[in-house]
Structure formats: structure tokens, C-alpha cells
Write an enzyme that holds these catalytic residues in place. Structure first.
Site, PDB file in Angstrom:
ATOM      1  N   GLY A 142     -11.569 -18.068  12.367  1.00  0.00           N
ATOM      2  CA  GLY A 142     -11.494 -16.615  12.554  1.00  0.00           C
ATOM      3  C   GLY A 142     -12.204 -15.820  11.469  1.00  0.00           C
ATOM      4  CG  ASN A 159      12.415  -3.335   8.481  1.00  0.00           C
ATOM      5  OD1 ASN A 159      11.538  -3.545   7.639  1.00  0.00           O
ATOM      6  ND2 ASN A 159      12.364  -3.833   9.708  1.00  0.00           N
ATOM      7  CG  PHE A 214     -13.416  -2.074   4.654  1.00  0.00           C
ATOM      8  CD1 PHE A 214     -13.214  -0.836   5.267  1.00  0.00           C
ATOM      9  CD2 PHE A 214     -14.331  -2.926   5.235  1.00  0.00           C
ATOM     10  CE1 PHE A 214     -13.919  -0.464   6.418  1.00  0.00           C
ATOM     11  CE2 PHE A 214     -15.052  -2.569   6.381  1.00  0.00           C
ATOM     12  CZ  PHE A 214     -14.837  -1.341   6.960  1.00  0.00           C
ATOM     13  CE  LYS A 251      -2.553  -2.651  11.360  1.00  0.00           C
ATOM     14  NZ  LYS A 251      -1.410  -1.782  11.013  1.00  0.00           N
ATOM     15  CE1 TYR A 276      -1.924  -6.282  10.774  1.00  0.00           C
ATOM     16  CE2 TYR A 276      -4.193  -7.062  10.634  1.00  0.00           C
ATOM     17  CZ  TYR A 276      -3.199  -6.196  10.222  1.00  0.00           C
ATOM     18  OH  TYR A 276      -3.472  -5.235   9.285  1.00  0.00           O
ATOM     19  NE  ARG A 322      -8.748 -17.184   6.352  1.00  0.00           N
ATOM     20  CZ  ARG A 322      -8.266 -16.228   5.555  1.00  0.00           C
ATOM     21  NH1 ARG A 322      -7.127 -16.428   4.902  1.00  0.00           N
ATOM     22  NH2 ARG A 322      -8.920 -15.096   5.381  1.00  0.00           N
ATOM     23  CB  ILE A 327      -0.961   0.005   1.218  1.00  0.00           C
ATOM     24  CG1 ILE A 327      -1.801  -1.282   1.229  1.00  0.00           C
ATOM     25  CG2 ILE A 327      -1.881   1.220   1.176  1.00  0.00           C
ATOM     26  CD1 ILE A 327      -2.575  -1.507   2.515  1.00  0.00           C
ATOM     27  CB  SER A 354      -7.021  -3.257   9.776  1.00  0.00           C
ATOM     28  OG  SER A 354      -7.733  -4.381   9.307  1.00  0.00           O
ATOM     29  CB  ALA A 355     -12.139  -3.530   8.118  1.00  0.00           C
TER      30      ALA A 355
END
Ligand code: NAD
Ligand code: UD1
Length: 337
Positions: free
Chosen positions: A295, A33, A179, A154, A150, A293, A13, A125-126
Site C-alpha cells: 500500500g 472518549n 500530510f 476520509k 481508513y 510495505r 494533533i 488526510s493526504a
């Protein structure tokens, strides 16, 4: 025109956003990095934009290196993309994720504060909407749960930035809740280049399309959605990049803290994306239905009203363009950058 420090600017992004920033006449300094990107991305940004810019190879955990960047440059605002982003890996390596993303952000804030640079656009993030909010997601909804480390980075970084503003009203902060960004730059020179086996749908489909993977595994077709597969709000990465341009203009002109969704407001299913990609590449792509999957949720899409009201921004591209541009990139760069 402003000078913008772009952490993580060599990434997916970030690199597309650099193209937008340079195109709008801003000066940029990229700080990365290369833990999840390649120097070639910077060459591609230069090629597309026809402009040169400063690059510093450094880690956001390194406060001295960050201080040096601020000492040597008059930076007006920061766009902070740098972070680790693989959901599954974050479950295996929570300490590394919390350290890199949260400590790294704290170091960045310290360096900014010491140099009186108090304008930041953060890549949220959404995922902060968790699993309990109903769609479409609105910025005012509660965001204090996640299903993985993760996502918690956020949630926590959003809270930290809120608190920074509470303590010092000179700050100007935009939390951009992305999104599902997909697609690539129209030139075919820049796109997503994941390491190893892709976790996300779009890069996986791209690799099936160039014959690097045998078939797409569709994770569940028994959700309560029109075709049974998961629905997401896919957004063209250049629309997302353009949203950053708006957010930078906003932080340059306002104080405060705002969370803003960047989505199209429309949902597409896994099979919708697969079929749109088939249309773009002109061939049938094999797939197999697999178990759900862990989650995953059935639906995720934005209420995109606030971005329009606050920034005058809205997504211009639909799923067909996302697939056409994503196909051009992978066709021209089957082995990535
Ligand atoms: P990316 O991995 O392509 O880019 C992140 C960049 O940050 C990479 O170039 C990496 O080398 C760099 N980086 C990581 N840790 C660093 C550190 N300690 N110091 C310096 N550089 C470091 O990811 P992306 O898809 O471009 O995502 C950018 C940001 O947007 C991330 O914060 C991510 O969590 C967030 N985000 C991404 C998505 C998505 O679907 N891609 C969705 C929501 C939010
Ligand atoms: C995932 C993350 C999210 C993160 C985002 C961007 C999870 C649970 N969520 O979102 O936190 O912000 O990536 O990095 O990992 N799918 C398949 N087959 C595949 C891959 C995906 O069917 O091989 C399906 C998924 O079940 C989902 C949709 O495609 O319905 C999109 O998946 P993905 O691209 O991984 O994004 P999200 O899960 O929405």
C-alpha cells in the site's frame, strides 16, 4: 474570541491544537472518549497554556451526549479530530472503522445542525489523493479512491460534508488534508504517544532512540527516489496546529466548503528523517532494509499554495526542528504520557 468544540482533543494533533487555540484566546471544550489517548494529555495542555477548559468524556456516536454539550454551551465552531486512524487495523476491522468515523461524524453533524452551529474544520488526510495522482498533490485533483477503509472514511466524510453544504449554504466547512505530522511541543510535555508497536515512521524512530526497539525497519530502498526510500511531506505538529487556528478564523468569517492541504511542500526520505533524528539525539540509530510495505507509494508531498493564499499560512519548521522537538519529548517521556 470564539468557543470551539474540539472532538478528539486529547489525541496527538488535537492536544497540540488545543494549546494553540488557548494561546490565541479562544475558549475550548474538549470531547473525547480516550479510546486512543490519555487524560494526562489534558493536564499537559493546562500546564503549557496556564489555562483551564471544559472537558466532556464522551463518544461521538452518542447523539444524546453531543446534544447535551451543545445545549449547555454556546459553541461557535467545531474542530473534528475524533476518529480511528490505524491503516492496517482498518483493513482488519472495516465495520468498526466505518461506524466510528462515519456514523460518528453524522451524529456530530446532526447535533450541530439541531443547535444551528454550522462551522466545522475536519481532519482529512493526504491519503484522499490515493495512488494515481502525480505529486505534488493539489486540492483540485480527483479524490475518490483509496487503498484501505481508513482512507475511504476520509474520502466519504469529505463527500458528506460537501453534500451538507450543497443542501444548506449556511454551512462553513474546511477539510484539512494533513500530510505527515511529526514532532512535538517545544516544552517536551506533549507529543505522540501511540499504543503498542508504532505503525508510523517517526514514533518508531523515537522508540529506537530510547532503546525500546532494537532497530528501524526501512520498508524498501528500491523506490524511484533519490536514496530509494519513500519520500513524504513531514510537517511539524505545531505548524499543523497553527493551521487549525487559521482554519477556525476562516470558518468564523466565511461560508462555503474548502479543501486545503497542510504540508510543507517539501519531501524527505525515510533515511533523511532517520539521519536528522540521529543528529538531534546525538547517536547512531540502527536500521535494516526490509521489503516494501503493502500500500506504500514512493512519493507524497503537498502543493501548499492554497493554504498560503486562503489563510496566509505556511509551515515554519523544518525536519531538524521536528526531530529536535520529537527527541526532547521522548527523552523526557520514554514511556509516553
Ligand atoms: P489520535 O488517535 O491521537 O487522536 C484521535 C482522538 O480521537 C483520540 O484522542 C481518540 O481517543 C479520539 N476518538 C476516537 N474515536 C472517538 C469517538 N468515537 N468518540 C470520541 N473520541 C474519539 O490521532 P491524531 O493523530 O491526533 O489524528 C487526529 C485526526 O487527524 C484523526 O481524524 C486522523 O484520522 C486525522 N489524521 C491524522 C494523521 C496523522 O498522521 N496523525 C494524518 C492525517 C489525518
Ligand atoms: C500512513 C498512512 C496514511 C496515514 C498516515 C498518518 C499507510 C500506507 N499510510 O502514511 O494513510 O494518513 O500514516 O497516520 O499506512 N516507514 C518505514 N519503517 C517504519 C514505518 C514507516 O520505513 O517502521 C516508511 C514508510 O514506508 C513510508 C514512510 O516511512 O515511506 C512514512 O510512513 P508512515 O509514517 O507510516 O506514514 P505514511 O505511510 O506516509
Amino acid at each position: 474570541m470564539a468557543t470551539i468544540l474540539v472532538t478528539g482533543g486529547a489525541g496527538f494533533i488535537g492536544s497540540h491544537t488545543c494549546v494553540e487555540l488557548l494561546g490565541a484566546g479562544h475558549e475550548i471544550i474538549v470531547y473525547d472518549n480516550f479510546s486512543n489517548s490519555k487524560p494526562e494529555a489534558l493536564e499537559r495542555i493546562k500546564k503549557i497554556s496556564g489555562k483551564d477548559f471544559r472537558f466532556v468524556e464522551g463518544d461521538i456516536l452518542d447523539l444524546d451526549a453531543l446534544d447535551k454539550v451543545f445545549d449547555e454551551n454556546k459553541i461557535d465552531a467545531v474542530i473534528h479530530f475524533a476518529g480511528l486512524k490505524a491503516v492496517g487495523e482498518s483493513v482488519q476491522k472495516p465495520v468498526e472503522y466505518y461506524h466510528n468515523n462515519i456514523t460518528g461524524t453524522l451524529m456530530l453533524i446532526k447535533a450541530m445542525r439541531a443547535h444551528d452551529c454550522k462551522r466545522i474544520v475536519f481532519s482529512s488526510s493526504a491519503t484522499v489523493y490515493g495512488v494515481d495522482n502525480p505529486v505534488p498533490y493539489v486540492e483540485t485533483m480527483p479524490t475518490h479512491t483509496s487503498t484501505n477503509p481508513y482512507g475511504y472514511t476520509k474520502v466519504m466524510i469529505e463527500q458528506i460534508l460537501q453534500d451538507v453544504y450543497t443542501a444548506d449554504k449556511d454551512w462553513s466547512i474546511v477539510l484539512l488534508r494533513y500530510f505527515n505530522p511529526i514532532g512535538a511541543h517545544k516544552s517536551g510535555l506533549l507529543g505522540e504517544d501511540p499504543n503498542g508497536i508504532p505503525n508510523n515512521l517517526f514514533p518508531y524512530i523515537q522508540q529506537v532512540a530510547v532503546g525500546k526497539r532494537e532497530f528501524l525497519g526501512v520498508f524498501g530502498n528500491d523506490y524511484d527516489t533519490p536514496d530509494g526510500t519513500g519520500v513524504r511531506d513531514y510537517i511539524h505538529v505545531m505548524d499543523l496546529a497553527n493551521g487549525h487556528l487559521c482554519a477556525v478564523d476562516y470558518v468564523l468569517a466565511h461560508k462555503g466548503v474548502e479543501a486545503v492541504n497542510l504540508g510543507t511542500g517539501k519531501g524527505s526520505s525515510v533515511l533523511d528523517v532517520l539521519h536528522a533524528f540521529e543528529k538531534a539525539c546525538g547517536k547512531e540509530l540502527p536500521y535494516k532494509i526490509m521489503p516494501r510495505r503493502a500500500g506504500d507509494i514512493a512519493w507524497c508531498y503537498a502543493d501548499a499554495t492554497k493554504a498560503k493564499e486562503l489563510f496566509g499560512w505556511e509551515a515554519r519548521y523544518g525536519i531538524d526542528e521536528m526531530c529536535e522537538d520529537g527527541w526532547r519529548f521522548i527523552e523526557q517521556n520514554p514511556n509516553g504520557l
